[in-house]
Design a protein around this motif. Structure first.
Motif: not given
Length: 312
Positions: A127-128, A255-259, A264-269, A278-288
């Protein structure tokens, strides 16, 4: 939600291409040796002369798609999100978006719900990457019905479109007479006054379930499905933020750059309020297993419920 019908949106993508192919002779489908996984094999079976397997050469595939677009064809280039948004980024930017060509990207297997394929294939950055490209429309459907409507809308729109579809079967939540898909317009699925939950993709169904859990605790959550990340329905988001005073975004993406970033960009203005992403917090995924990973990363209904409750 075990009794609810579940369908993977990648299957919806394949089905929608077949239906559109019957109506439009200019629609062509390109794949990168993944027709079985992306489900474009359905189209290949029905229209073998309009399906091109480009092999494991995603950059070349996008270039071919760009060329076809200049001849009046409407190409849907298809592969995993990691390869579409990642490997072929330069071609999408320079060969498709820069000249604003009519190329559609069907990116399947996005997010951590890719499961056992592991971190290298669990693209949580698409998305980003895509929304940073000028003129690129970016969308992610919540279910089978929305996915099919999205593909149709993408065909009708003139210009580059990026669509993310999932591997995991997800609940059908839009099976109602009044459902209407409109590119760039969010959908209010549940009214509420205490907090607004903005979600997309498979997180929409989970957010609705989380809202029911919150209601049992006396927290009234408004739930909005933002299937189009770009262009963002800013009016709807600003209105909701002003009504509830707090906003939570939920996505199967960084959580960076997507929805979350877009909101946040919209509301800050336009309407500064507290926002939790809520999302993936600046980490890679993993197998599972996909379901286990969603639970671990707090993207299932229980995880969303707990995080929203703590925030409110």
């Amino acid at each position: 939600m075990s009794e609810v019908k579940k369908i993977a949106t990648r299957a919806s993508y394949g089905s929608a291409l077949v239906e559109l192919g019957k109506e439009h002779d200019d629609l062509v489908v390109l794949d990168a040796d993944l027709a079985a996984a992306t489900q474009t094999g359905m189209f290949k079976k029905e229209f073998p002369d309009r399906h091109i397997d480009c092999g494991i050469a995603e950059c070349n595939m996008v270039g071919i798609g760009a060329g076809l677009a200049t001849t009046g064809k409407v190409p849907f280039v298809s592969t995993f999100a990691m390869f579409a948004a990642g490997r072929a980024y330069e071609q999408l930017r320079n060969s498709v978006a820069y000249p604003h060509l009519n190329v559609k990207v069907g990116a399947t297997h996005g997010g951590i719900s890719v499961g056992e394929d592991g971190a290298t294939h669990q693209c949580c950055e698409d998305f980003a990457l895509m929304r940073a490209i000028p003129g690129m429309v970016v969308m992610s459907p919540a279910d089978d019905i929305e996915a099919k409507a999205m593909v149709k809308a993408a065909y009708e729109y003139v210009g580059p479109v990026y669509m993310r579809f999932g591997r995991l079967a997800v609940p059908v939540i839009n099976d109602r007479p009044d459902y209407k898909f409109e590119m760039g317009k969010g959908i209010v699925l549940r009214e509420g006054k205490d907090v607004t939950i903005v979600a997309n993709g498979l997180c929409v169904a989970a957010s609705l379930e989380a809202a029911e859990k919150l209601a049992a605790d006396g927290i009234d959550a408004k739930v909005i499905n933002i299937h189009t990340i770009k262009p963002l329905d800013e009016d709807l988001i600003v209105t909701a933020a002003k009504e509830t005073g707090k906003v939570v975004t939920v996505e199967e993406h960084s959580v960076i750059g997507g929805l979350g970033g877009a909101v946040c960009e919209c509301l800050s203005e336009k309407a500064p309020v507290p926002v939790k992403r809520i999302g993936v917090n600046d980490v890679f995924g993993e197998s599972g297993p996909a379901v286990a990973l969603l639970e671990k990363y707090g993207l299932d209904a229980e995880g969303i419920y707990k995080q929203v409750k703590e925030f409110v």
